[in-house]
Design a protein around this motif. Sequence first.
Motif: not given
Length: 323
Positions: A46-52, A121-125, A273-280, A282-291
């Motif tokens: 849900d969190q990554i869906g909202r960020a993307i 597309t893949l979104l993260g691991k 793919r471009k949304a995965a580079d957005s600030k929202a 990037e915040s999700f990836y950084r705060q959750t440790g998701t690659a």
Amino acid sequence: MPLFSRTRLFAALTLGAALCAPALAQDFPNKPITFIVPFAAGSATDQIGRAIGQGVTEQTGQPVVIENRPGASAMIGAQTAARAAPDGYTVLITTNTTHAANEHLYKSLAYDPVKDFAPITLLGKGGQIMVVHPDAPAKTVGEFIEQARKQPGRLSFGSGSSSSRIAGELLQQMAGIELLHVPYKSNPLGITDLLGGQIDTMITDTATGLPQVSAGKLRALGVTGSERSALAPEIPTIAEAGVPGYEMGYWFAAYAPAGTPEPVVARLHELLRKAADSKAAESFYRQTGTAKETSTPQELAAFQAEESKKWGRIIKSAGIQPE
């Protein structure tokens, strides 16, 4: 109608469809897009869906509506997405649960993870974390295993996804212990019961579990990756904490219903793919440790096929019989 006329008509219709598809993609999207998430609000998916989704809105000016459809090991949400109109306005934001594990956990599915979807597309691991209540007697993985061996089948573990469940099943197999499995519609619901003392442990995604650990509401025993998490380097891996060789992770990906025109899938791929580079995001990836990891639709299809084989092997070796 004469055969020649029917042939010319078919050719004209085919040509017309081919000419319209690029135009459709060029105008896409011109209304809100729905992201179906097969897990509850607050889950990592849900969190990554909202960020993307926020990243897509920033590009297009169109709202992205998050529709949570948890339940039945994410099958409800996957089936809903599979039956949606293949026009690009419904996207399934999901994990290996629906597209690699479920086909090995259940004798029959209400959807086909390959035939019913068009990969985007893949979104993260990501990795997972084993947590217990702060008042639990076990303060390490080794102590939990020792306690479980003294009380076979008495200690319980919750799971709200196939990743969470298989992580627990693999722990039982590799540690030689017997736990009682308690299924939930989504990991946050299991965490609620763990906080209330209704279950003894969970192995959940870090996005769901680590904030509870940081707030002092849960105690972390170990992480499931081959290395410690950069977000919490003080937490050992389960492998180094008492179960050598233990490793388990999960992935996020996006799919459209099968039959979605290729130009529209290509446009969705570009947007996500471009949304995965957005600030929202990037915040999700950084705060959750998701690659963060994106892919082409073709790469996702190949990756999914290999992951299905891998999860099938894990589930079989864990002795789990399809339900």
